[in-house]
Design a protein around this motif. Structure first.
Motif, PDB file in Angstrom:
ATOM      1  N   PHE A 114      27.379  31.261   7.215  1.00  0.00           N
ATOM      2  CA  PHE A 114      27.743  30.669   8.336  1.00  0.00           C
ATOM      3  C   PHE A 114      26.965  29.553   8.325  1.00  0.00           C
ATOM      4  O   PHE A 114      26.585  28.374   8.514  1.00  0.00           O
ATOM      5  CB  PHE A 114      28.278  31.595   9.396  1.00  0.00           C
ATOM      6  CG  PHE A 114      28.951  30.301  10.766  1.00  0.00           C
ATOM      7  CD1 PHE A 114      29.676  30.147  10.671  1.00  0.00           C
ATOM      8  CD2 PHE A 114      27.873  30.159  11.807  1.00  0.00           C
ATOM      9  CE1 PHE A 114      30.430  29.234  11.565  1.00  0.00           C
ATOM     10  CE2 PHE A 114      28.871  29.297  12.706  1.00  0.00           C
ATOM     11  CZ  PHE A 114      29.931  28.785  12.885  1.00  0.00           C
ATOM     12  N   PRO A 115      25.190  30.289   9.068  1.00  0.00           N
ATOM     13  CA  PRO A 115      24.732  29.530   9.200  1.00  0.00           C
ATOM     14  C   PRO A 115      23.790  28.433   7.757  1.00  0.00           C
ATOM     15  O   PRO A 115      23.506  26.945   8.387  1.00  0.00           O
ATOM     16  CB  PRO A 115      22.980  30.124   9.946  1.00  0.00           C
ATOM     17  CG  PRO A 115      23.425  31.401   9.567  1.00  0.00           C
ATOM     18  CD  PRO A 115      24.769  32.032   9.201  1.00  0.00           C
ATOM     19  N   THR A 116      23.796  29.144   6.424  1.00  0.00           N
ATOM     20  CA  THR A 116      23.318  28.028   5.460  1.00  0.00           C
ATOM     21  C   THR A 116      24.434  27.588   5.034  1.00  0.00           C
ATOM     22  O   THR A 116      23.839  26.300   4.672  1.00  0.00           O
ATOM     23  CB  THR A 116      23.348  29.854   4.812  1.00  0.00           C
ATOM     24  OG1 THR A 116      21.973  30.256   4.923  1.00  0.00           O
ATOM     25  CG2 THR A 116      22.895  28.854   3.305  1.00  0.00           C
ATOM     26  N   THR A 117      25.449  28.072   5.512  1.00  0.00           N
ATOM     27  CA  THR A 117      26.938  26.543   4.597  1.00  0.00           C
ATOM     28  C   THR A 117      26.752  25.483   5.508  1.00  0.00           C
ATOM     29  O   THR A 117      26.420  24.073   5.359  1.00  0.00           O
ATOM     30  CB  THR A 117      27.873  27.608   4.594  1.00  0.00           C
ATOM     31  OG1 THR A 117      28.212  28.332   4.050  1.00  0.00           O
ATOM     32  CG2 THR A 117      29.763  26.075   4.310  1.00  0.00           C
ATOM     33  N   ILE A 118      26.371  25.326   6.986  1.00  0.00           N
ATOM     34  CA  ILE A 118      25.871  24.650   7.859  1.00  0.00           C
ATOM     35  C   ILE A 118      25.035  23.808   7.389  1.00  0.00           C
ATOM     36  O   ILE A 118      25.302  22.676   7.349  1.00  0.00           O
ATOM     37  CB  ILE A 118      26.688  24.754   9.272  1.00  0.00           C
ATOM     38  CG1 ILE A 118      27.506  25.681   9.845  1.00  0.00           C
ATOM     39  CG2 ILE A 118      26.211  23.879  10.296  1.00  0.00           C
ATOM     40  CD1 ILE A 118      28.516  25.992  11.151  1.00  0.00           C
ATOM     41  N   ILE A 119      24.229  24.517   7.612  1.00  0.00           N
ATOM     42  CA  ILE A 119      22.839  23.793   7.413  1.00  0.00           C
ATOM     43  C   ILE A 119      21.905  22.971   6.190  1.00  0.00           C
ATOM     44  O   ILE A 119      22.324  21.675   6.014  1.00  0.00           O
ATOM     45  CB  ILE A 119      21.276  24.725   7.355  1.00  0.00           C
ATOM     46  CG1 ILE A 119      21.445  25.763   8.627  1.00  0.00           C
ATOM     47  CG2 ILE A 119      20.003  24.264   6.686  1.00  0.00           C
ATOM     48  CD1 ILE A 119      20.157  26.533   8.410  1.00  0.00           C
ATOM     49  N   PHE A 120      22.957  23.684   4.907  1.00  0.00           N
ATOM     50  CA  PHE A 120      23.027  22.917   3.579  1.00  0.00           C
ATOM     51  C   PHE A 120      24.330  21.747   3.718  1.00  0.00           C
ATOM     52  O   PHE A 120      24.251  20.731   3.077  1.00  0.00           O
ATOM     53  CB  PHE A 120      23.350  23.599   2.608  1.00  0.00           C
ATOM     54  CG  PHE A 120      22.527  24.086   2.052  1.00  0.00           C
ATOM     55  CD1 PHE A 120      21.667  23.372   0.511  1.00  0.00           C
ATOM     56  CD2 PHE A 120      21.827  25.719   2.722  1.00  0.00           C
ATOM     57  CE1 PHE A 120      20.083  24.307   0.293  1.00  0.00           C
ATOM     58  CE2 PHE A 120      20.362  26.499   2.132  1.00  0.00           C
ATOM     59  CZ  PHE A 120      19.455  25.447   0.818  1.00  0.00           C
ATOM     60  N   SER A 121      25.472  21.752   4.695  1.00  0.00           N
ATOM     61  CA  SER A 121      26.443  20.684   4.882  1.00  0.00           C
ATOM     62  C   SER A 121      25.781  19.443   5.897  1.00  0.00           C
ATOM     63  O   SER A 121      25.887  18.847   4.851  1.00  0.00           O
ATOM     64  CB  SER A 121      28.149  21.341   5.333  1.00  0.00           C
ATOM     65  OG  SER A 121      28.512  21.765   4.292  1.00  0.00           O
ATOM     66  N   VAL A 122      24.835  20.249   6.166  1.00  0.00           N
ATOM     67  CA  VAL A 122      24.096  18.851   6.811  1.00  0.00           C
ATOM     68  C   VAL A 122      22.623  18.338   6.028  1.00  0.00           C
ATOM     69  O   VAL A 122      23.029  16.874   6.089  1.00  0.00           O
ATOM     70  CB  VAL A 122      24.051  19.772   8.218  1.00  0.00           C
ATOM     71  CG1 VAL A 122      22.338  18.118   9.050  1.00  0.00           C
ATOM     72  CG2 VAL A 122      25.087  19.808   9.675  1.00  0.00           C
TER      73      VAL A 122
END
Length: 179
Positions: A114-122
């Motif tokens: 969850f946090p990695t996907t959000i960080i990498f999307s941004v």
């Protein structure tokens, strides 16, 4: 519309920027596959040729070697157009995104899906030039939706992050199950 004067004009080929480099890479890769093919496939005794497990891989790789060789030869004999190094530079720029993906794969088990996907999307949105708050917020929302769809609805098994171990028990099991 321009009409070809002769059949030779119709099939005139120019060596496009990066064509020679690309044909060398294709030939090297197809030769690599040809060299390693015998260790990756088997020939079964008593089986028809077209039903052999190794027949179609051999046919495909031999075709790749042949076509790559013809491409390399045609690259050598065709008149060259300018711009090769710009084209090669453009190809290497695209390798950057493979690097981003490899970093993502390495970080997911540490930080969590969850946090990695959000960080990498941004981060990727920012890298691509979408720097307004509206776009970065949309990227974060997109990352959250992707995680929720994959983990909750599709039930894709993604390893939980090591950082989840520091969460309280109820929250940790929720994160491991749904995020």
């Amino acid at each position: 519309m321009i009409k070809a004067q002769t059949l030779q004009d119709l099939f005139k080929r120019y060596r496009r920027p990066g064509d020679l480099f690309y044909s060398c890479i294709c030939l090297a890769f197809s030769l690599f596959l040809a060299v390693n093919l015998s260790s990756q496939t088997t020939w079964a005794s008593g089986t028809k040729l077209l039903a052999q497990p190794a027949f179609w891989p051999y046919a495909a790789v031999i075709t790749m070697v042949g076509c790559s060789t013809l491409h390399l030869i045609s690259s050598f004999v065709s008149p060259k157009l300018d711009g090769r190094w710009q084209e090669i530079g453009f190809w290497f720029k695209s390798v950057e995104f493979a690097g981003w993906f490899m970093i993502y794969v390495i970080i997911v088990p540490q930080l969590g899906y969850f946090p990695t996907t959000i960080i990498f999307s941004v981060a990727l949105s920012y890298r691509l030039g979408y720097r307004s708050v509206k776009f970065l917020g949309s990227a974060a929302l997109f990352g959250a939706v992707v995680v929720i769809v994959f983990k909750s609805f599709l039930q894709v098994k993604v390893p939980g992050g090591a950082v989840y171990e520091y969460l309280p028990n109820g929250l940790r099991s929720f994160f491991l199950t749904y995020l």
